[in-house]
Motif scaffolding. Structure first.
Motif, short mmCIF file in Angstrom:
data_model
loop_
_atom_site.label_atom_id
_atom_site.label_comp_id
_atom_site.label_asym_id
_atom_site.label_seq_id
_atom_site.Cartn_x
_atom_site.Cartn_y
_atom_site.Cartn_z
N ARG A 305 0.85 -1.20 0.00
CA ARG A 305 0.00 0.00 0.00
C ARG A 305 0.88 1.25 0.00
O ARG A 305 2.03 1.20 0.42
N ARG A 306 0.28 2.35 -0.44
CA ARG A 306 0.97 3.64 -0.33
C ARG A 306 1.06 4.03 1.14
O ARG A 306 0.10 3.89 1.89
N SER A 314 -2.21 -1.24 -6.31
CA SER A 314 -2.93 -1.47 -7.57
C SER A 314 -3.81 -0.28 -7.92
O SER A 314 -4.44 -0.28 -8.99
N GLY A 315 -3.87 0.72 -7.08
CA GLY A 315 -4.59 1.94 -7.43
C GLY A 315 -5.84 2.16 -6.60
O GLY A 315 -6.27 1.29 -5.83
N GLY A 316 -6.39 3.37 -6.74
CA GLY A 316 -7.60 3.72 -6.02
C GLY A 316 -7.27 4.44 -4.73
O GLY A 316 -6.23 5.10 -4.61
N SER A 320 -10.27 1.04 -1.65
CA SER A 320 -10.49 0.41 -2.95
C SER A 320 -10.23 -1.09 -2.88
O SER A 320 -9.38 -1.54 -2.11
N PRO A 321 -10.95 -1.86 -3.71
CA PRO A 321 -10.67 -3.30 -3.77
C PRO A 321 -9.24 -3.55 -4.23
O PRO A 321 -8.68 -2.75 -4.99
N LEU A 322 -8.67 -4.64 -3.74
CA LEU A 322 -7.31 -5.00 -4.11
C LEU A 322 -7.33 -5.68 -5.47
O LEU A 322 -8.20 -6.49 -5.76
N ASP A 323 -6.36 -5.35 -6.31
CA ASP A 323 -6.26 -5.98 -7.62
C ASP A 323 -4.87 -6.60 -7.74
O ASP A 323 -3.89 -5.91 -8.01
#
Lengths: 455, 455
Positions: A305-306, A314-316, A320-323
């Motif tokens: 994670r950031r 993975s973004g968001g 956000s859901p994990l991708d």
């Protein structure tokens, strides 16, 4: 967002009105020795300023209920964790040692349940069993303090059921944690037959509660270890640990089916354990010098994670859901398969951890002469690896608490992490313990009374 | 009433508006690594919940001024105290060791002054000197947290002035405390050339500040000892210590002539020290088992005040004048001449102490094997005298802080107390130190810059 209600409960406009019942109960107990909202009634009070601050309206958590408090309760800001062992009962006495231990256990559960119920409600705990004539009934250190969402949660260790002759009623999933290759466990910080978690928003009410509980143990149980933690005042945001990361983002929310499924005991447990859960407790030392001098990229890869926003790589955003399938320009997964996030994602549990920062105090001990002649020996070099330095180490990290219905789920995740987790380079587990957390207490029946059914 | 403003500042309706300047400064510094009110600006922030809570409006204390902060400041709820010693400078280098130490001292004061000013304002401290390329500028553990009245206060120990070649500018009243007959001092908890006091209402901002200061010391100074304290949330009432007593009742009030006379340096001090003061710091271990099992009468006689209301035993309320002449039915003074109150009454000083409760953690150390095989060895017997047990002791008590214009006044009182104080039966001094607290810092001139006047 475990802290959701903390700030709101701290502030008058959003707080419930003062607990009239607690106040009356306190007055009924009288004697000016009450804790919490108790009034100190003295001969000269006419001219004295009132001890109860109107801005100090208590926020009171319920002790009695289907489940114990301090689990689904929104995380308070401070916590003390402690383990006790029952006394062996090898002193002179009539009953066989085993039976005496079981009786002692029941005495202690009765005393502790009564004290926890009283203190959580902001009423006096009453005199210590050891008090002599003329001794004050209470230390008074919490006189005038609100309970500040005090909760007391009790647990039972794997050894206990044999000690009290109740192995037949032992929760099915309660067994010692296996050894992990990355452990650096210290026996003095591990295990225990009895467990107490005390949480609240004021460290002085916690200190008072611990003193009140511990003062009722002599002759019945002895302290094995204790730990103290805190959380920053993050309000509605997810609290950050001492790596600067948001911790607890993926927690299930109390009141949801996901929470109930993750936390409360399976239906195949012994009937008395319905409404119970398990706690896995780990003292995790963080190697801050190493962490602080690693790169931001290394830190984020280790977590997945950031650091700043808590968003998965993975973004968001944070939630956000994990991708795990999305890849970067180099073709590799954005969330590394050996990141902490990838390894723990499928373990349903409630993380209710606290930060600890014991600083340097651990290294200095008055009876421990080998430091007296060399204070300050190179403790402050952030490039030096303190984590392995033990006695010389600056002891800082996380008191990891996972409430879950099956400790084996934690064990599986921990085995994966021991084998692969990038975080291993930065942490070490120096203490661990597992406990069955019995269901909640009903008035008149102490904790775990169902282990000794009335005949 | 040192805590007067704590609760008010915690709660939105009574707090000042958010510091727009701090926010802008933080945004200007950018990069998402800011502390305090900094916003974490990330690529995915559009959908993320805001990190700055409107209910988390900071309360900011001023770093710059005539006096240092953290003295006249209303007591915050948490504190870390730490002492450092300058590095000897015996590594290779051009300048003679003495001159190098003086230069190192100035470098450290510059770094620490800049960090303290930034963190107190809720702005980023900037990267650590030891950071390598790619390392985050800050640990981020206080991201999203308000400063919560963070203050940083610096002091200079008696040894320092010789070390930096400035004995001619040494404050006149700065000398090591003499030995007292009741001391049980541990060198590892005593003394120090440099002192840092960090106070605030959030332990996580304090942990962050200490990490930020300590991370700037390597090569210049090394940590000697640190201690951590707290106060209960007593609101406008006088805080209670861990004997249950109100502590600080007799304090002078900031802004009064009595305060100025008691605290700020005499006019005969070196000119650069105008606006300074002295700090006497003692780690005082309280023998709680002994205290808790003594009688209420013994406790009150030892203090000279009622435990519950804080009123002097001569009558009235907490703030009533003391009457040492009034006697009881037995003809003896109501306030015993050997009570703590009678012995310390004539020392003008500001008591700014904190409680500490290290519980049992001190006794367990991972590199210290002699506990590993005997956890829980009889620590929990309240009738057992732990105070002398050292390594086995439950370490709880007071971090006594007295700010005063002349440490000799403290010494005189301490000598009287050592000879007669009834409290001696319940406490022992296990650490002590004295520091000159330089005057406040002006922007652009680090702390104690006047010791090295520009030529």
């Amino acid at each position: 967002m475990p802290d959701d209600s903390i700030e709101r409960q701290d502030c008058p406009p959003m707080r419930p009105a003062v607990s009239r019942r607690a106040l009356l109960a306190s007055l009924a107990a009288g004697a000016g020795t009450g804790v919490g909202v108790a009034l100190a009634i003295g001969a000269n009070d006419a001219a004295a300023p009132p001890l109860v601050q109107s801005a100090e309206t208590p926020s009171v958590e319920r002790f009695y209920g289907t489940h114990q408090p301090g689990i689904a309760t929104a995380s308070q800001r401070f916590a003390v964790f402690a383990a006790f062992d029952l006394e062996t009962g090898d002193d002179a006495g009539g009953a066989p040692a085993g039976a005496r231990v079981a009786v002692n256990f029941q005495h202690l559960m009765k005393r502790w349940s009564d004290v926890a119920a009283a203190l959580m409600a902001g009423t006096p705990a009453g005199p210590l069993p050891v008090n002599r004539a003329g001794a004050p009934a209470d230390s008074g250190i919490a006189d005038g303090l609100a309970p500040s969402r005090l909760t007391v949660t009790f647990g039972l260790g794997p050894e206990l059921f044999d000690r009290i002759g109740r192995n037949d009623l032992r929760p099915k999933r309660l067994r010692e944690l296996p050894a992990f290759s990355t452990d650096r466990l210290q026996p003095a910080w591990s295990g225990g037959q009895l467990f107490v978690q005390i949480c609240g928003d004021d460290p002085q009410t916690i200190s008072h509660a611990f003193r009140s509980l511990r003062g009722r143990a002599p002759g019945l149980a002895r302290l094995r270890w204790s730990q103290q933690g805190f959380l920053g005042r993050f309000g509605a945001a997810t609290a950050r640990n001492l790596f600067g990361q948001k911790d607890g983002t993926a927690n299930p929310r109390p009141g949801t089916a996901a929470f109930d499924d993750a936390v409360w005991a399976h239906g195949d447990e012994p009937a008395w354990f319905a409404g119970g859960t398990y706690l896995v407790f780990c003292k995790i030392r963080m190697n801050l010098p190493k962490w602080d001098t690693s790169t931001a990229r290394e830190q984020e890869l280790a977590i997945g994670r950031r650091r700043d926003t808590g968003a998965p790589l993975s973004g968001g955003h944070e939630f956000s859901p994990l991708d795990f399938s999305s890849t970067g320009p180099d073709g590799r997964p954005l969330i590394a398969p050996d990141s902490h996030l990838a390894l723990v994602r499928d373990v349903p549990m409630l993380r209710r951890s606290y930060n600890y920062d014991y600083a340097f105090q651990v290294a200095a001990d008055p009876a421990d002469g080998h430091h007296a002649d060399r204070p300050g020996h190179s403790h402050d070099d952030p490039l030096h690896d303190h984590a392995g330095a033990g006695h010389d180490g600056y002891d800082t990290g996380m008191l990891f608490c996972a409430y879950l219905r099956d400790p084996a789920d934690f064990v599986r995740a921990q085995q994966k992490m021991a084998a692969a987790d990038r975080l291993n380079a930065f942490v070490e587990h120096t203490g661990s313990a597992v406990f069955a957390i019995p269901p909640g207490v009903q008035p008149g029946r102490p904790l775990a009374a169902a282990l000794f059914p009335r005949r």
